[in-house]
Design a protein around this motif. Structure first.
Motif, short mmCIF file in Angstrom:
data_model
loop_
_atom_site.label_atom_id
_atom_site.label_comp_id
_atom_site.label_asym_id
_atom_site.label_seq_id
_atom_site.Cartn_x
_atom_site.Cartn_y
_atom_site.Cartn_z
N GLY A 70 1.70 5.74 -19.11
CA GLY A 70 1.27 5.37 -17.76
C GLY A 70 0.92 6.52 -16.87
O GLY A 70 0.32 6.35 -15.80
N HIS A 127 2.59 8.44 -14.79
CA HIS A 127 3.12 8.41 -13.42
C HIS A 127 3.67 9.78 -13.05
O HIS A 127 4.24 10.49 -13.89
N ALA A 134 7.08 4.22 -2.46
CA ALA A 134 6.45 3.29 -3.40
C ALA A 134 4.95 3.58 -3.43
O ALA A 134 4.20 3.16 -2.55
N PRO A 135 4.48 4.35 -4.42
CA PRO A 135 3.07 4.75 -4.44
C PRO A 135 2.10 3.58 -4.55
O PRO A 135 0.98 3.65 -4.02
N GLU A 136 2.50 2.50 -5.21
CA GLU A 136 1.61 1.34 -5.33
C GLU A 136 1.30 0.73 -3.97
O GLU A 136 0.18 0.24 -3.72
N LEU A 137 2.30 0.77 -3.08
CA LEU A 137 2.15 0.19 -1.74
C LEU A 137 1.73 1.22 -0.70
O LEU A 137 1.35 0.85 0.41
N GLY A 138 1.85 2.50 -1.05
CA GLY A 138 1.49 3.56 -0.12
C GLY A 138 2.46 3.68 1.04
O GLY A 138 2.05 4.04 2.14
N CYS A 154 9.21 6.48 -6.43
CA CYS A 154 9.22 7.94 -6.46
C CYS A 154 10.41 8.44 -5.64
O CYS A 154 10.64 7.96 -4.53
N MET A 182 6.99 -4.77 -6.62
CA MET A 182 6.97 -3.33 -6.63
C MET A 182 7.56 -2.80 -7.94
O MET A 182 8.68 -3.13 -8.28
N LYS A 183 6.76 -2.02 -8.69
CA LYS A 183 7.18 -1.61 -10.03
C LYS A 183 7.49 -0.12 -10.15
O LYS A 183 8.18 0.28 -11.08
N VAL A 184 6.96 0.69 -9.23
CA VAL A 184 7.10 2.15 -9.37
C VAL A 184 7.80 2.73 -8.15
O VAL A 184 7.42 2.45 -7.00
#
Length: 252
Positions: free
Chosen positions: A209, A211, A24-28, A5, A1-3
């Motif tokens: 990026g 974001h 974590a927006p990448e994982l929703g 919010c 996990m890199k991002v």
């Protein structure tokens, strides 16, 4: 996990009882909900994740609440802190509204009448205006050159965010924009420029990026619905568990 919010939610308006939603927006998914938005609370949460987990986070996107950025800087060694673009635009729209009130108060009676109730026309994106709204806005701007200047600056800043520019070009364009604002002399806009200056690096990090807290804003809408369905949770842990369950990944 890199991002990550970070975004707060006020469950009861006017009471200041903010809850911090970490997503974590990448994982929703929502990673957690904290009972407050204090720096110490967020730092403790990072400590619970452990040094290895914290070292993996590359981007932390948040508004301009100091505690978020201070905690991220202290506990996330490899993070790039990004100020959410939508919160920056909200700051500018607030400054535009203050400037509009000042201009309106000093205008003659005919211009005052024409400018009455024009706030939403000024802050709304021009491409989203109806033909009728656009016509009304153009009449108001024609009646007040000062207001027209402010509106054009706002639209220019919005287009600056939308342009696909690298960081260096974005910085040069922003400095040009701030110079134009300083030349106007409008106090509320000068205050906004000072805000930009104070947060310059984190705002420019958006261009590495792009974001933002768009996912977090969507999460907050759903969290508010959960709170309404629960008729306002008296027990924070019950509320927290309902939010985490609502955002659990669907197993396949």
């Amino acid at each position: 996990m890199k991002v990550l919010c970070l975004d707060e939610i006020a469950l009861h308006k006017g009471h200041g009882d903010y809850r911090l939603v970490i997503s974590a927006p990448e994982l929703g998914i929502v990673l957690d909900v904290l009972p407050d938005r204090r720096k110490e609370s967020l730092e403790a949460w990072f400590d619970e994740r452990g040094a290895e987990w914290c070292a993996q986070v590359e981007v932390c996107c948040a508004d301009m609440w100091d505690a978020y950025h201070e905690a991220a800087q202290a506990k996330l060694p490899n993070v790039r802190r990004v100020v959410d673009r939508f919160h920056v635009m909200k700051n500018l729209n607030d400054a535009l509204s203050k400037t509009r009130r000042s201009i309106q108060n000093q205008a003659d009676e005919d211009t005052k009448a024409l400018l009455k109730g024009c706030r939403w026309l000024l802050v709304k994106n021009r491409e989203n205006l109806t033909d009728e709204e656009r016509e009304k806005l153009d009449k108001m701007l024609a009646a007040s050159p000062e207001l027209k200047t402010c509106y054009e600056l706002k639209e220019g800043f919005r287009h600056w965010f939308n342009q696909h520019s690298d960081r260096q070009a974005a910085k040069a364009a922003l400095q040009d924009w701030m110079a134009r604002v300083k030349a106007t002399g409008f106090k509320a806009l000068q205050a906004f420029v000072r805000t930009l200056t104070n947060w310059l690096e984190s705002i420019l990090n958006y261009f590495d990026g792009r974001h933002n807290n768009g996912f977090a804003e969507g999460v907050n809408l759903k969290v508010k619905m959960i709170n309404r369905r629960g008729f306002g949770y008296r027990n924070f842990q019950h509320f927290r568990l309902h939010v985490l369950v609502a955002f659990e990944p669907v197993s396949r």
